[in-house]
Design an enzyme around this catalytic site. Structure first.
Site, PDB file in Angstrom:
ATOM      1  N   LYS A 150      55.818  16.653  44.600  1.00  0.00           N
ATOM      2  CA  LYS A 150      55.173  15.418  44.136  1.00  0.00           C
ATOM      3  C   LYS A 150      54.167  14.854  45.137  1.00  0.00           C
ATOM      4  O   LYS A 150      53.158  14.269  44.735  1.00  0.00           O
ATOM      5  CB  LYS A 150      56.208  14.358  43.755  1.00  0.00           C
ATOM      6  CG  LYS A 150      57.225  13.972  44.792  1.00  0.00           C
ATOM      7  CD  LYS A 150      58.240  13.000  44.198  1.00  0.00           C
ATOM      8  CE  LYS A 150      59.320  12.596  45.201  1.00  0.00           C
ATOM      9  NZ  LYS A 150      60.208  13.742  45.534  1.00  0.00           N
ATOM     10  N   ASN A 169      55.775   6.389  47.088  1.00  0.00           N
ATOM     11  CA  ASN A 169      56.680   7.087  47.997  1.00  0.00           C
ATOM     12  C   ASN A 169      55.935   7.929  49.035  1.00  0.00           C
ATOM     13  O   ASN A 169      56.511   8.354  50.029  1.00  0.00           O
ATOM     14  CB  ASN A 169      57.614   7.988  47.179  1.00  0.00           C
ATOM     15  CG  ASN A 169      58.793   8.491  47.981  1.00  0.00           C
ATOM     16  OD1 ASN A 169      59.575   7.716  48.519  1.00  0.00           O
ATOM     17  ND2 ASN A 169      58.922   9.804  48.080  1.00  0.00           N
ATOM     18  N   HIS A 209      69.675  14.833  46.395  1.00  0.00           N
ATOM     19  CA  HIS A 209      70.202  13.479  46.593  1.00  0.00           C
ATOM     20  C   HIS A 209      71.575  13.279  45.936  1.00  0.00           C
ATOM     21  O   HIS A 209      71.890  12.176  45.467  1.00  0.00           O
ATOM     22  CB  HIS A 209      69.236  12.428  46.047  1.00  0.00           C
ATOM     23  CG  HIS A 209      67.883  12.457  46.702  1.00  0.00           C
ATOM     24  ND1 HIS A 209      67.723  12.278  48.059  1.00  0.00           N
ATOM     25  CD2 HIS A 209      66.643  12.654  46.187  1.00  0.00           C
ATOM     26  CE1 HIS A 209      66.428  12.350  48.352  1.00  0.00           C
ATOM     27  NE2 HIS A 209      65.759  12.588  47.242  1.00  0.00           N
TER      28      HIS A 209
END
Length: 301
Positions: free
Chosen positions: A120, A143, A190
């Site tokens: 990303k 981010n 995660h």
């Protein structure tokens, strides 16, 4: 969104929390900035908010008398949404949002959101550069480094904001609606934060939840999770693939990057023209081109 007069708690004294606390205070809210670490260990930018903006600095456990006064919580991406202060305020009908949601409510212009377990940052950078090379007023953040709230403050009606959005950031969106939303892939990640891989994937899927038929959704046809989402989205879906030819979409055929639509096809470029190495970067470039060719990107008509 009315901020003046509200009593706000910002969770997390990192970059996102600092921008959020300052933004709220400058618009008339009474703000407390909280982090579990001792205030003495916070960075200078966080500690200086007390003097420059009248922000209260709180560390450790939050007292219930303070939480009773709060009607708005802004959560930084690194802070779990099930933290006690957020749950407490939510139960008493306070508003609990993340920094990217706060940003969206004040953003002008158009928004491109990019998420995925891998790639990303590269894709966000590529799309930002494509726009800039096209002479379009563009800013890049989220981010990737610059908090989205900083982009909100500098955006105009002509701006295209390109935002990398993590699953953590997407957990706390309410109204955020990208004009173009991209999910590159979903792989186990995660899992210390999520109860299951399904929960993690659901957080990624939220990037599409507010889109309408006027928007574009771009998905990886080679990823089992993202490909399964195509039929259920309200937005106009575009697919990309490095493994097979698509009836409609962008794909790799031999060394050619091809776009096929409405019964016609065009070779956009070849792998020999790509300086970024690896098949994963071909995926990133196909996703970036899909964004550039979507009907919402009017500057490319």
């Amino acid at each position: 969104m009315i901020i003046a007069g509200r009593k706000a708690l910002v969770l997390g004294a990192g970059r996102s929390g600092i921008v959020s606390a300052r933004f709220l205070a400058e618009r008339g809210a009474k703000v407390a900035l909280h982090d579990k670490r001792d205030v003495e260990t916070w960075g200078d930018a966080a500690r200086s908010l007390k003097e420059t903006n009248g922000v209260g600095l709180v560390s450790g456990e939050l007292p219930s008398w303070l939480l009773d006064q709060i009607d708005l919580v802004v959560i930084s991406p690194g802070v779990p949404t099930n933290t006690i202060p957020a749950r407490y305020v939510d139960r008493k009908d306070g508003e609990v949002i993340g920094e990217v949601e706060l940003a969206y409510r004040f953003m002008k212009g158009s928004l491109i959101g990019i998420t995925g377990s891998n790639g990303k940052t590269t894709t966000t950078t590529l799309i930002g550069q494509l726009l800039k090379n096209g002479g379009i007023e563009t800013q890049v953040g989220g981010n990737i480094g610059t908090p989205l709230l900083s982009l909100a403050e500098s955006s105009t009606e002509e701006t295209w904001s390109v935002a990398e959005l993590s699953s953590f950031q997407l957990e706390t969106i309410v109204d955020l609606r990208p004009n173009i939303a991209i999910c590159l892939n979903v792989t186990p990640n995660h899992l210390d934060r999520y109860d299951s891989f399904t929960d993690y994937a659901a957080a990624k899927h939220r990037i599409f939840m507010n889109q309408t038929g006027d928007d574009a959704a771009i998905l990886n046809a080679d990823d089992e999770i993202t490909a399964s989402w195509a039929a259920g989205l309200k937005a106009n879906v575009s697919l990309f693939s490095v493994k097979r030819e698509l009836d409609e979409g962008l794909f790799l055929r031999g060394r050619d990057l091809v776009c096929r639509a409405n019964g016609k096809e065009k070779i956009l470029m070849t792998r020999d023209e790509i300086f970024l190495r690896g098949l994963h970067n071909v995926e990133n470039i196909l996703a970036s081109m899909a964004a550039g060719l979507s009907k919402r990107w009017r500057c490319f008509y």
